[in-house]
Design an enzyme around this catalytic site. Structure first.
Site, PDB file in Angstrom:
ATOM      1  N   ASP A 204      13.875 -89.222  67.726  1.00  0.00           N
ATOM      2  CA  ASP A 204      12.690 -90.067  67.815  1.00  0.00           C
ATOM      3  C   ASP A 204      12.392 -90.354  69.280  1.00  0.00           C
ATOM      4  O   ASP A 204      12.952 -89.721  70.180  1.00  0.00           O
ATOM      5  CB  ASP A 204      12.893 -91.366  67.019  1.00  0.00           C
ATOM      6  CG  ASP A 204      13.960 -92.263  67.635  1.00  0.00           C
ATOM      7  OD1 ASP A 204      14.682 -91.818  68.560  1.00  0.00           O
ATOM      8  OD2 ASP A 204      14.071 -93.433  67.205  1.00  0.00           O
TER       9      ASP A 204
ATOM     10  N   GLU B 103      14.939 -96.839  57.786  1.00  0.00           N
ATOM     11  CA  GLU B 103      14.281 -95.964  58.753  1.00  0.00           C
ATOM     12  C   GLU B 103      12.761 -95.969  58.584  1.00  0.00           C
ATOM     13  O   GLU B 103      12.022 -95.908  59.570  1.00  0.00           O
ATOM     14  CB  GLU B 103      14.824 -94.542  58.646  1.00  0.00           C
ATOM     15  CG  GLU B 103      16.268 -94.380  59.115  1.00  0.00           C
ATOM     16  CD  GLU B 103      16.467 -94.736  60.570  1.00  0.00           C
ATOM     17  OE1 GLU B 103      15.483 -94.761  61.336  1.00  0.00           O
ATOM     18  OE2 GLU B 103      17.616 -94.996  60.968  1.00  0.00           O
TER      19      GLU B 103
ATOM     20  N   TYR C 112      12.698 -86.696  61.671  1.00  0.00           N
ATOM     21  CA  TYR C 112      13.605 -87.741  62.140  1.00  0.00           C
ATOM     22  C   TYR C 112      14.281 -88.456  60.965  1.00  0.00           C
ATOM     23  O   TYR C 112      15.511 -88.618  60.946  1.00  0.00           O
ATOM     24  CB  TYR C 112      12.858 -88.759  63.004  1.00  0.00           C
ATOM     25  CG  TYR C 112      13.681 -89.985  63.282  1.00  0.00           C
ATOM     26  CD1 TYR C 112      14.670 -89.960  64.270  1.00  0.00           C
ATOM     27  CD2 TYR C 112      13.501 -91.152  62.557  1.00  0.00           C
ATOM     28  CE1 TYR C 112      15.461 -91.075  64.510  1.00  0.00           C
ATOM     29  CE2 TYR C 112      14.285 -92.266  62.798  1.00  0.00           C
ATOM     30  CZ  TYR C 112      15.254 -92.222  63.774  1.00  0.00           C
ATOM     31  OH  TYR C 112      16.045 -93.320  64.006  1.00  0.00           O
TER      32      TYR C 112
END
Length: 359
Positions: free
Chosen positions: A150, A49, A132
């Site tokens: 996001d 991520e 997020y």
């Protein structure tokens, strides 16, 4: 006739609440096969991520695989040499991400004994982790019903609900996060978040070009029903990037090339760069700058114009490739091929590097 007391917000929430089952069914048939999904852990989810911020999936995959090969555990990342870490990150850009990864890895290794914290608040306290990323880790690795919102998810949610508020506004984003938390199924939370990511990346595309015919939310999507895909989501117009002009010197002395290290803080902190000065210099002015550095040019090999865009700045550059003699100012390093393989050089100079290798 009784009044309809259902607010617009309630109607929008009802649309989002209908999303889970058709989305999960679609995801079961269309999920992208990605290395961090085939073997799931908090560490792998976290690294992926962070890499995916501002970077395309196709570009991240080889970086992720090399990174996990070099640092298979959070302890290995915590103990990594910064120079090696930055070299491995070279080309991904936004190097503060790599530094924050290591800062957080040290906290996890030492404070949490190598185990990722499993609360939103504890994850948010780690360097480089925002709402997020925290949501992605908690839902995917620990199966907690925490949303991960996001740009892709904001686009999907805004279109389904027909919401024309500015999605770049922090308050609007926070409101959508609350809405997605209500819409999230208690089970399969990780799959739900990843399905939203895939839907936004492959179907509910930006710039008014979604593939609505294949969307599992088409039957209740407000933007599709009202033909507003081109105007939703509403995004605040970005301000023009500040242009900075530079003259960059790729100086060759035999097999060695001159490098200098950037300051400890600020843009591209502690990375290695080719010597450069502000402003666009013609060849005469460039020669005068070399003389100031104590450098004697023997052969002007090539000059090119190129640019590189950061988040808020655009570098417009002219680059000179020369064969020279002289040592240059104190602090310069004359790096041979082996040493250059160990030095992280920003992608801002990639075009100049390629041009030099072709000489």
């Amino acid at each position: 006739m009784p009044l309809d007391l259902t607010s617009d917000m309630d109607k929008q929430q009802e649309k989002l609440n209908r999303l889970a089952q058709p989305l999960l069914n679609w995801y079961g048939e269309n999920r992208r096969k990605l290395p961090w999904r085939e073997e799931v852990s908090a560490y792998r989810t976290w690294v992926s991520e962070i890499m995916l911020q501002q970077t395309r999936v196709s570009a991240v995959i080889p970086y992720f695989e090399r990174f996990l090969s070099a640092y298979p555990t959070v302890e290995a990342l915590a103990d990594a040499r910064e120079a090696q870490l930055l070299k491995l990150w070279e080309g991904l850009g936004y190097y503060s991400r790599a530094r924050n990864l290591q800062k957080a890895a040290k906290i996890i290794a030492h404070t949490y004994h190598g185990q990722f914290p499993q609360t939103y608040e504890a994850l948010m306290a780690l360097p480089g982790i925002g709402d997020y990323t925290a949501g992605a880790i908690l839902s995917i690795a620990f199966h907690q019903p925490i949303p991960a919102v996001d740009g892709n998810v904001l686009r999907v949610a805004a279109r389904i609900t027909g919401d024309e508020r500015n999605v770049l506004d922090g308050k609007v984003r926070a409101d959508f996060r609350k809405r997605m938390a209500k819409a999230m199924p208690k089970e399969h939370s990780g799959a739900f978040n990843q399905a939203l990511m895939d839907l936004g990346a492959t179907i509910c595309l930006p710039n008014g070009a979604p593939v609505c015919a294949e969307c599992p939310a088409r039957d209740f999507c407000d933007a599709y029903a009202t033909n507003r895909q081109k105007i939703i989501p509403v995004r605040e117009k970005s301000t023009a990037k500040r242009a900075e002009r530079k003259t960059v010197f790729l100086l060759r002395r035999g097999d060695a090339i001159a490098l200098r290290q950037r300051p400890d803080s600020g843009l591209l902190a502690r990375l290695w760069e080719y010597p450069h000065v502000d402003g666009i210099l013609d060849e005469s002015a460039a020669a005068a700058q070399l003389a100031d550095w104590g450098i004697t040019p023997h052969k002007w090999l090539k000059s090119i114009q190129f640019k590189h865009e950061f988040t808020h700045i655009r570098w417009e550059m002219v680059g000179y490739i020369l064969e020279i003699t002289g040592d240059g100012p104190t602090g310069w390093v004359w790096a041979d091929r082996e040493l250059r393989r160990q030095c992280a050089i920003p992608s801002a100079f990639e075009k100049l590097t390629r041009e030099s290798e072709e000489q």
